[in-house]
Motif scaffolding. Sequence first.
Motif, PDB file in Angstrom:
ATOM      1  N   ALA A 109     -15.364   6.812 -14.312  1.00 14.87           N
ATOM      2  CA  ALA A 109     -16.780   7.102 -14.033  1.00 14.87           C
ATOM      3  C   ALA A 109     -16.965   7.488 -12.575  1.00 14.87           C
ATOM      4  O   ALA A 109     -17.652   8.476 -12.276  1.00 14.87           O
ATOM      5  CB  ALA A 109     -17.625   5.869 -14.361  1.00 14.87           C
TER       6      ALA A 109
ATOM      7  N   LEU B 154     -18.214  11.241 -11.865  1.00 10.29           N
ATOM      8  CA  LEU B 154     -19.574  11.379 -11.330  1.00 10.29           C
ATOM      9  C   LEU B 154     -19.544  11.988  -9.939  1.00 10.29           C
ATOM     10  O   LEU B 154     -20.393  12.805  -9.599  1.00 10.29           O
ATOM     11  CB  LEU B 154     -20.291  10.022 -11.303  1.00 10.29           C
TER      12      LEU B 154
ATOM     13  N   SER C  50     -18.993  15.678 -10.600  1.00 13.52           N
ATOM     14  CA  SER C  50     -20.075  16.432 -11.239  1.00 13.52           C
ATOM     15  C   SER C  50     -21.373  16.403 -10.432  1.00 13.52           C
ATOM     16  O   SER C  50     -22.173  17.326 -10.534  1.00 13.52           O
ATOM     17  CB  SER C  50     -20.328  15.916 -12.654  1.00 13.52           C
ATOM     18  N   LEU C  51     -21.580  15.370  -9.629  1.00 12.82           N
ATOM     19  CA  LEU C  51     -22.840  15.293  -8.886  1.00 12.82           C
ATOM     20  C   LEU C  51     -22.706  15.810  -7.457  1.00 12.82           C
ATOM     21  O   LEU C  51     -23.688  15.875  -6.731  1.00 12.82           O
ATOM     22  CB  LEU C  51     -23.374  13.849  -8.870  1.00 12.82           C
TER      23      LEU C  51
ATOM     24  N   THR D  58     -18.363  22.362  -9.838  1.00 12.92           N
ATOM     25  CA  THR D  58     -17.858  21.122 -10.444  1.00 12.92           C
ATOM     26  C   THR D  58     -16.387  21.243 -10.823  1.00 12.92           C
ATOM     27  O   THR D  58     -15.622  20.289 -10.666  1.00 12.92           O
ATOM     28  CB  THR D  58     -18.695  20.774 -11.694  1.00 12.92           C
TER      29      THR D  58
ATOM     30  N   LEU E 160     -24.545   3.564  -7.868  1.00  9.94           N
ATOM     31  CA  LEU E 160     -23.823   4.416  -8.819  1.00  9.94           C
ATOM     32  C   LEU E 160     -22.626   5.082  -8.157  1.00  9.94           C
ATOM     33  O   LEU E 160     -22.675   5.410  -6.976  1.00  9.94           O
ATOM     34  CB  LEU E 160     -24.759   5.505  -9.358  1.00  9.94           C
TER      35      LEU E 160
ATOM     36  N   GLY F 137     -20.275   8.060  -7.061  1.00 10.78           N
ATOM     37  CA  GLY F 137     -20.614   9.441  -6.723  1.00 10.78           C
ATOM     38  C   GLY F 137     -21.334   9.526  -5.400  1.00 10.78           C
ATOM     39  O   GLY F 137     -21.270   8.629  -4.590  1.00 10.78           O
TER      40      GLY F 137
ATOM     41  N   VAL G 263     -21.439   8.180 -18.491  1.00 10.84           N
ATOM     42  CA  VAL G 263     -20.819   9.312 -17.780  1.00 10.84           C
ATOM     43  C   VAL G 263     -20.885  10.569 -18.645  1.00 10.84           C
ATOM     44  O   VAL G 263     -21.232  11.655 -18.159  1.00 10.84           O
ATOM     45  CB  VAL G 263     -19.347   8.996 -17.415  1.00 10.84           C
TER      46      VAL G 263
ATOM     47  N   VAL H 160     -24.331  11.990 -18.522  1.00  7.39           N
ATOM     48  CA  VAL H 160     -24.614  12.705 -17.260  1.00  7.39           C
ATOM     49  C   VAL H 160     -23.961  14.085 -17.265  1.00  7.39           C
ATOM     50  O   VAL H 160     -24.585  15.100 -16.914  1.00  7.39           O
ATOM     51  CB  VAL H 160     -24.119  11.878 -16.039  1.00  7.39           C
TER      52      VAL H 160
ATOM     53  N   LYS I 256     -25.806  17.711 -17.297  1.00  7.30           N
ATOM     54  CA  LYS I 256     -25.566  18.743 -16.276  1.00  7.30           C
ATOM     55  C   LYS I 256     -25.274  20.094 -16.943  1.00  7.30           C
ATOM     56  O   LYS I 256     -25.801  21.126 -16.526  1.00  7.30           O
ATOM     57  CB  LYS I 256     -24.397  18.312 -15.384  1.00  7.30           C
TER      58      LYS I 256
END
Lengths: 512, 161
Positions: free
Chosen positions: A153, A157, A160-161, A166, A267, A269, A478, A481, A485
């Motif tokens: 995770a 994350l 991706s964040l 990405t 979180l 990320g 995850v 999310v 996205k």
Amino acid sequence: MDVLGSLGAGFSTFLTPSYLILALAGVVLGTLIGVLPGIGPVGAMSILLGFTLYLGPTASLILFAGIYFGSMYGGSTTSILLNVPGEAMSVITAIDGHAMTQRGRAGPALFIAGVASFVAGTIGIVGLSLFAPVLGGLALEFGPPEYFALTVAGLLLLASLSPGNTVKAIVMVLLGLAIATVGIDKMTGQIRFTFGLNILSQGISFVPVVMGVFGVAEVLSMAGGGWTRRFARAPRLRELLPTRVEARRSLSPMARGSGLGFLCGLLPGSGPIISTFLSYTLERRVSRRRREFGKGAIEGVAGPEAANNGATSAAFVPLMALGLPFTPTMALILAALLLNGIVPGPNFISENPDLFWTVIASMYVGNLLLLLLNVPLVGLFTRLLSVPPNLLMPSVLVFATIGVYTINNSVLDIVVMICAGVVALVLRRYDYSMAPLVLAMVLEDTLESSLRQSLTLSEGSVGIFLTRPIAGVILAAVAAVMAGKVFFRVRRQRTTSSATESSDAGESDRAR
Amino acid sequence: MSRRVAGGVAAKLLAVAILYFVYALQYQMGPLAKPGPGFLPAVLAAGLAASSLVVLFQTLRSSESRDGPAEMEGEASEEATFRPWRPAAIVGALVGFVAILQAVGFLPALWGLFIVTSKAMHIRGWARTVITATVLIVAVHFVFERWLMVPLPQGQLISYL
């Protein structure tokens, strides 16, 4: 011992001249790092990592926490005065903060940013004091599947964040994991990927890599890309105070930003960065003066500044309670602890209460020092903006070289640092982010051992990651999310393409 | 040119993934119930190859879809602002530092590194640079060697003298 009793004991240990001087040095250094362009908090902490061996674990954490909090304060100064964010977390502050400067309200913007940082930082530290021991207690129940889910995770994350591409971030995660597999496999003792070189059997150490990608690469990037001297007029002391209306308008955004920031920081990320975006969006939604946003709304400064400081405190929770760093800065703090022989994990707080509570006490005092230093001394820090950045870079390189050598007295570490710096310079120029690579290197050991232990426990069934409730919930979150996205990206692309098609159709109609 | 290099970076990452996969096959994979030391590296190599391939396609697709002349102009200006000789000089100084470290000693080599880096960073005035480097190295000697007792290599030259 209850929380207040433990905190009292922490304060009594912390309030000694040596720790106080270190906390002061940390916050001043952090503010300078935030104000000056070039080297960021991660780069500065990586250069200082070698010296933590001489400081000991408590002093190292006090210094690093001071630098981390200080850089948040300092980053907002350049955002507000020059529209040049010192740190990624200050990008949002620049929107309304710099608009206030253009309207002649730089003083109140800086004052509110400082107060919001202090309020959120303090609320965040209270949250950290209360939340980390509870989570640490719960984490004692965690087994390999939960640790596997948490590391996956954290990495996904972060990838991706993070801002940018990405897939490139995922490439960096996988590359970081691959680099960390070099050396002895801890479960079987087999030596892997050494290519016949004995010096690689101990693996590629994280510290020279991080010094290379955040220290050396920064120097090389500045050398190639150039720099500019910046000048800004510092507001006078009497110009700092906000009006009563500005102060009242800032209160609720500060409170909301503090809470939102703390939750985002928990979180995995890029919590502090995301929290500023979310806080700005939230403030614009709830504000009755929505039209003022972008033109100098004080809420646009108070909310995001509170959010990034709340998130900064919260980022310590997973490290202190689980032993898992979810940001590059926390990875460096973990490295400082490991270098001093302390392995964070669920038992970290119960086994090292003196260390934990002394560091917490240092954070409270450091936050107060930052408020007392930053608001009245903003003029001094503003004058430092005119120091040409190229003057500092040769010293940065000298200290990075000494720092990396002193850890193992190894010339190989200097070579690794140089190679990492050159590779990072090339990759950064093509938008490959280095944070996922560094974090992946740190988390590889936990990821691999928990994966193999989980599969052994389940006799080869990957279903163990979904049937264990905590692991299943983490992985499902995850997946949600990531799916979200992808969904929003596809929708945005469709909206853009339909808008392009309709404008093309309009143009062809006019042409006819 | 920049886009071609970007594609080249992705292609090199793909090559690294393939090489890593070939090496990973040398280690025992084991059954899924007892994964061996080659298990995770093989999975990572597959993932790295797939993601590098996606980046490569993204780069090639974006270079096809963009307008040639406008992009070339932007890239040319970006390339013009980046002066590669400066970072190259610093990397050369770092490599030189490692090469002469054992012969001349850590601090004299560091002195040279500071001076070359200062010149590459366009800091003017030789005298000022040499004085700053000397003061810094003396400070490093007192703080690290005398106070913190860090054993920095003395170099064969100094021990010979």
